[in-house]
Design a protein around this motif. Structure first.
Motif, short mmCIF file in Angstrom:
data_model
loop_
_atom_site.label_atom_id
_atom_site.label_comp_id
_atom_site.label_asym_id
_atom_site.label_seq_id
_atom_site.Cartn_x
_atom_site.Cartn_y
_atom_site.Cartn_z
N GLN A 1 0.82 -1.21 0.00
CA GLN A 1 0.00 0.00 0.00
C GLN A 1 0.85 1.26 0.00
O GLN A 1 0.39 2.34 -0.40
N ASP B 1 5.98 -3.32 -4.53
CA ASP B 1 5.62 -4.70 -4.87
C ASP B 1 6.44 -5.66 -4.02
O ASP B 1 7.61 -5.40 -3.70
N PRO C 1 -0.66 -0.62 -5.58
CA PRO C 1 -1.60 0.09 -6.48
C PRO C 1 -0.81 0.89 -7.51
O PRO C 1 0.19 1.53 -7.17
N ASP C 2 -1.26 0.88 -8.75
CA ASP C 2 -0.54 1.56 -9.82
C ASP C 2 -0.41 3.06 -9.55
O ASP C 2 0.63 3.67 -9.85
N ASP C 3 -1.47 3.68 -8.99
CA ASP C 3 -1.41 5.12 -8.75
C ASP C 3 -0.41 5.47 -7.65
O ASP C 3 0.26 6.51 -7.71
N GLN D 1 -3.36 -7.34 -6.71
CA GLN D 1 -3.37 -5.90 -6.92
C GLN D 1 -4.16 -5.25 -5.80
O GLN D 1 -5.24 -5.70 -5.42
N MET D 2 -3.65 -4.13 -5.26
CA MET D 2 -4.22 -3.57 -4.05
C MET D 2 -5.41 -2.65 -4.27
O MET D 2 -5.96 -2.12 -3.33
N ASN D 3 -5.79 -2.34 -5.51
CA ASN D 3 -6.99 -1.55 -5.72
C ASN D 3 -7.68 -1.97 -7.00
O ASN D 3 -7.20 -2.81 -7.73
N HIS D 4 -8.84 -1.36 -7.29
CA HIS D 4 -9.64 -1.76 -8.45
C HIS D 4 -9.52 -0.76 -9.60
O HIS D 4 -10.17 -0.94 -10.62
N ASN D 5 -8.72 0.29 -9.44
CA ASN D 5 -8.73 1.39 -10.40
C ASN D 5 -8.48 0.95 -11.83
O ASN D 5 -9.11 1.44 -12.77
N ASN D 6 -7.51 0.04 -12.02
CA ASN D 6 -7.16 -0.37 -13.37
C ASN D 6 -7.60 -1.80 -13.68
O ASN D 6 -7.07 -2.44 -14.56
#
Length: 282
Positions: free
Chosen positions: A85, A89, A96-98, A122-127
């Motif tokens: 977070q 990695d 998260p990519d952002d 992956q730690m979020n859903h954005n992408n």
């Protein structure tokens, strides 16, 4: 200069060892964590460490983190999730990519590797494609579903005043607690799980070994309170009712969770089956 460096290294080493020594029930693991520089080291260690619960030391050359943690209060997965977070990695999670994109230019390490957890680490859903995000949400909801189901089976056994069935249900509840995959839990759900997991294990074990129905019911009170705390953060608890009997616990009152609105009292069974009321729908 060499003497000064040696002394500083010795002082730093003693400080780290003293910090680790304060951690109870300690377990130490060494895992791969990406990063580049001293700035990365500070961020990784700061975000992964937590008082007397966890200590992280990251090696800038080996790209590895040594994690020492209290096994009763956190886990390797929980520490690595915090590190991800923060933008780094690791062997379990992809950041998260952002967050990665916002790292300082010198900290943006090469991401050409596969995280052990795969695409769902992956730690979020954005992408993430919509279908994949829904699949991950389903995975999170499934994480604690067996725990809630076994709790309800235990509740039903107490409603039936069946001590033996209650013992078997409690044993299965304990087994489901041990099998929970914490990587499948959402952040808030995971934090609450770590707070109540130990107490729930003890309660389920106590009920499974108690030869008296009255004792099982007494322990069930505390277990139910922990289940309620967990239910407030878990998708697996949707559709449950938080119910209350004012006469239970020597007229001090006691709660329980049920998957049906109709009152079926686990503290009195057929003696006072409908004694109680719904306090909240979750």
């Amino acid at each position: 200069m060499k003497k000064i460096s040696l002394i500083l290294g010795l002082i730093l080493g003693l400080g780290i060892n003293a910090s680790i020594a304060q951690i109870n029930n300690a377990k130490t693991v060494t895992v791969a964590v990406n990063g580049n520089c001293g700035m990365c080291k500070k961020t990784i260690e700061t975000n992964g460490s937590e008082g007397k619960i966890a200590k992280v030391t990251w090696d800038t050359k080996q790209k590895q983190a040594e994690i020492t943690f209290d096994t009763t209060k956190t886990s390797e997965e929980a520490v690595l999730k915090k590190i991800a977070q923060a933008g780094y990695d690791n062997v379990q999670f992809r950041a998260p990519d952002d967050v990665y994109a916002n790292l300082h230019e010198c900290c943006r390490y090469d991401r050409n590797h596969e995280v052990k957890g795969g695409p769902h680490a992956q730690m979020n859903h954005n992408n993430m494609p919509k279908a994949a995000a829904q699949h991950e949400d389903a995975g999170q909801a499934k994480g604690l579903a067996p725990v809630f189901q076994n709790y309800l089976t235990l509740k039903d056994a107490l409603v039936s005043s069946d001590q033996k069935k209650a013992a078997i249900a409690a044993e299965k509840l304990g087994q489901s607690i041990l099998k929970v995959d914490m990587k499948a839990l959402a952040d808030n759900e995971h934090k609450q799980w770590m707070k109540v997991k130990g107490s729930m294990e003890k309660a389920s074990t106590a009920i499974s070994k108690d030869g008296k129905l009255e004792g099982q019911r007494n322990t069930f009170m505390a277990l139910s309170n922990h289940m309620y705390e967990l239910a407030k953060t878990s998708k697996s608890s949707e559709g449950l009712y938080w119910q209350y009997c004012p006469m239970a616990n020597n007229n001090k009152g006691a709660h329980w969770l049920s998957n049906e609105e109709a009152i079926k009292n686990p503290y009195y069974g057929s003696k006072m089956m409908s004694c109680g009321e719904v306090k909240e729908k979750i």
